[in-house]
Design an enzyme around this catalytic site. Structure first.
Site, PDB file in Angstrom:
ATOM      1  CD  GLU A  46     -12.773  78.612 107.622  1.00  0.00           C
ATOM      2  OE1 GLU A  46     -13.615  79.512 107.609  1.00  0.00           O
ATOM      3  OE2 GLU A  46     -12.972  77.471 107.146  1.00  0.00           O
TER       4      GLU A  46
ATOM      5  NE  ARG B  35     -12.064  71.427 108.236  1.00  0.00           N
ATOM      6  CZ  ARG B  35     -12.597  72.206 107.301  1.00  0.00           C
ATOM      7  NH1 ARG B  35     -11.970  72.353 106.141  1.00  0.00           N
ATOM      8  NH2 ARG B  35     -13.722  72.849 107.500  1.00  0.00           N
TER       9      ARG B  35
ATOM     10  CG  ASP C 182     -17.380  73.751 107.046  1.00  0.00           C
ATOM     11  OD1 ASP C 182     -18.277  74.221 107.761  1.00  0.00           O
ATOM     12  OD2 ASP C 182     -16.725  74.431 106.247  1.00  0.00           O
TER      13      ASP C 182
ATOM     14  CD  GLU D 104     -20.407  76.740 103.133  1.00  0.00           C
ATOM     15  OE1 GLU D 104     -20.715  77.023 104.300  1.00  0.00           O
ATOM     16  OE2 GLU D 104     -19.231  76.770 102.723  1.00  0.00           O
TER      17      GLU D 104
END
Ligand code: GCU
Length: 645
Positions: A258, A308, A337, A365
């Site tokens: 990232e 991914r 994630d 999150e």
């Protein structure tokens, strides 16, 4: 009532010397001052906390033995940490620690490293704020571009963590920006101050560093890990760190991920990168935690060949056996994630000659951002009990010799975690890191009794808290993204529904819904081949639509809306039903909480009640957006004729 009362009313003898023993002495003394007991210099005593020479019992540095005979309770340890953890064990057991007799029990942590990673920025980041993905106020460590200076609070945090069994903290964000990069060198004094406040509770401090440090801090023209000048620069930097913090734990590194710099820039492997830092840390006993979260975040959504989910395995499995002994590969528990439902990462178990740590996300999150109740104990426990090689093999918890890591959910909020019930996640993480095979529900009961001691006398309160927390993860799953497909969140901040939020983005997180069906084909036969990254029993299970568990179906397969699940329902009917159920369960939890008002301290009760309003509002939004989306895409009505917009 206070959890320390049973201890504070007794006579306690403490044998041994050293800074952590002094911490224990201070704890017991203060409990006695509050409740009337005494710290004695010789007998008679009710409790003996004994640091012994040698390790005949095989307790290791952090373990302890706990027993009761002849009216005396004894904690024996051969390391100072063991005395500290033994003290907290006595507090956990409460009055029962001083009743009857008990055969000797030995308690030892499964993993030597039990760490919280703070994604805290020193300077407020223009997009991510003070704490990246933080939902509990500001940072405990940093404010206005500097260490906060309120070390009493940092010390209190260390105490809280030690009570949960945590022994390591990384004090800054894995995305290392400009100001934070300098913590490694000229600002190491600020880190040393934090380390000083955490040390009395047995916590070692770690630092996230940027791979580009030799360039951005040292003025070198390269950060190539095989370059002698670069290696020399790191050796010197590490030397400086240990001069300031002799018991420094090591580095956490997010590289080639990232936008963070990494060894790929120089045509080097991640083993080259990690080993360079490991070499610099080795003389001082430090460890590098090298994150496996490496993938292409600039993917073209039109490109169906890139998956991914495959990335971490594809990057790291070929490097097995190449990492130094003091390099730990830090692997997110799932391949994507921190979604509410993902399979266990195939990296866990695929590198038998590499030490790895499992990383979970306590900060919520993607699981409600501490506005929703979502107790993650059962999810983490499933990961830790997973057997990568099938029934006969070891569990992830047993294999994770590099430790367990959680992204912290704590900030400077008066309740520590924003949502007071999110503390249960912090506690559960620490206890699971100590014993990955522990029953999370038992851990939750411990947390309830310790945090709301009146719960031990009020069965109504304990039962209410269980009702609110036990099923909260599955409730959250029910009203958000279905059947393991993940995401469907608002881009950027990741809160609330956005079914196509990431569908045409570069991030590699797609659900591929069309008028006929939904899901990602990750089979080896017709899809991306991800399913084949697992050992045989799992690869076979996930490969076929017929055997794939329902809750992961859309992670592994693209199926028509009319596909009948193992549960007997069609996919689309499952989506409708569970969205309605999820909202009903959230409403019911809100109702149960309201009924506990007379049993919970008003400020705490009000904070949770206020968050329940938001949870129910948001859950309804999820239900209505997800259901409307699939009704419109598929044209298939709800069998039960409920309102869908
Ligand atoms: C997620 C999260 C980021 C974080 C990243 C990481 O993508 O949204 O904020 O930096 O994980 O784990 O490094």
């Amino acid at each position: 009532m206070d959890a320390f009362r049973p201890l504070g009313t007794r006579r306690t003898l403490i044998r041994g010397t050293g800074p952590l023993v002094e911490t224990v002495r201070a704890e017991v003394t203060s409990a006695c001052e509050r409740f009337g007991g005494e710290v004695v210099r010789d007998g008679p005593y009710d409790l003996l906390l004994d640091l012994v020479a040698g390790d005949d019992l095989g307790l290791g540095a952090e373990g302890f033995a706990f027993a009761r005979a002849g009216g005396t309770t004894t904690v024996t340890a051969s390391g100072q940490h063991g005395v500290l953890y033994g003290l907290f064990h006595v507090v956990r057991v409460g009055e029962d620690a001083f009743r009857g007799t008990r055969a000797r029990e030995v308690h030892r942590p499964a993993a030597a490293l039990r760490m919280l990673d703070h994604w805290d920025n020193v300077a407020v980041h223009p997009v991510m704020g003070q704490v990246e993905r933080g939902y509990a106020g500001g940072s405990l460590f940093w404010r206005d571009g500097r260490a906060r200076g309120d070390f009493a609070q940092v010390r209190a945090y260390g105490r809280l963590l030690a009570a949960c069994g945590v022994n390591a903290v990384s004090v800054n964000n894995v995305n290392v920006h400009e100001a934070e990069a300098r913590l490694l060198t000229d600002r190491i004094g600020e880190v040393a101050d934090l380390a000083g406040a955490l040390r009395p509770y047995g916590i070692r401090t770690h630092l996230s560093v940027t791979f580009a440090a030799p360039v951005v801090l040292g003025g070198l023209s390269t950060a190539d890990p095989l370059d002698e000048a670069v290696r020399g620069w790191w050796a010197e930097a590490v030397h400086g760190v240990y001069e300031a913090i002799p018991d420094f734990g090591g580095f956490v590194v997010k590289a080639d991920s990232e936008g963070q710099p990494g060894p790929f820039t120089y045509g080097r492997s991640h083993a080259d990168g990690a080993n360079m830092l490991a070499t610099a840390l080795a003389p001082f006993g430090g460890t590098v935690h090298w994150r496996a979260f490496v993938y292409d975040h600039r993917q073209d959504w039109r490109d169906r060949s890139t998956d991914r989910a495959r990335a971490a395995y594809d990057h790291f499995a070929p490097l097995d056996g190449e990492f130094a002994d003091n390099a730990v590969l830090q692997v997110k528990h799932g391949p994507m994630d921190f979604q509410v439902r993902e399979p266990v990462s195939p990296v866990l178990g695929a590198l038998p000659r590499t030490r790895f740590a499992v990383e979970v996300q306590a900060t919520q999150e993607y699981t409600g951002q501490q506005r929703h109740v979502c107790w993650l104990g059962p999810m983490w426990s499933e990961v830790l009990r997973f057997r990568p090689d099938g029934e006969q093999g070891a569990t992830v918890g047993e294999l994770a010799q590099g430790g367990l890591v959680a992204v912290s959910n704590v900030g400077d909020d008066p309740f520590w975690t924003g949502h007071p019930l999110a503390q249960a996640n912090l506690y559960t993480f620490g206890r699971l890191a100590w014993r990955p095979d522990a029953d999370p529900h038992h851990i939750l009961d411990e947390w309830i009794a310790l945090t709301l001691p009146s719960a031990s006398t009020s069965e109504r309160l304990a039962a209410g808290l269980r009702a609110v927390l036990h099923g909260s993860w599955r409730t959250y799953e029910k009203y958000t993204a279905p059947l393991g497909v993940g995401f469907m969140v608002q881009p950027g901040h990741h809160y609330g529904p956005g079914v196509d939020g990431y569908e045409y983005s570069p991030w590699g997180t797609y659900h591929f819904a069309d008028r006929d069906g939904i899901g990602v084909d990750r089979s080896a036969a017709t899809g991306t081949g991800y399913a084949a990254q697992y050992a045989k029993p799992w690869a076979e299970l996930y490969e076929s639509v017929a055997s794939c568990p329902d809750e992961l179906l859309l992670f592994f397969h693209h199926v028509p809306y009319g596909h009948v699940l193992r549960s007997g329902k069609t996919v689309v009917q499952h989506i409708y039903d569970t969205r309605f159920e999820g909202v009903e369960e959230a409403e019911e939890a809100r109702r149960v909480w309201a009924g506990l008002a007379d049993l919970v301290e008003p400020a705490r009760h009000a904070r949770v009640a206020e968050r329940f309003e938001e949870q129910v509002r948001c859950a309804r939004e999820w239900r209505d957006q997800v259901n409307s989306y699939f009704l419109r895409k598929s044209g298939i009505p709800d069998e039960r004729g409920r309102t869908i917009h």
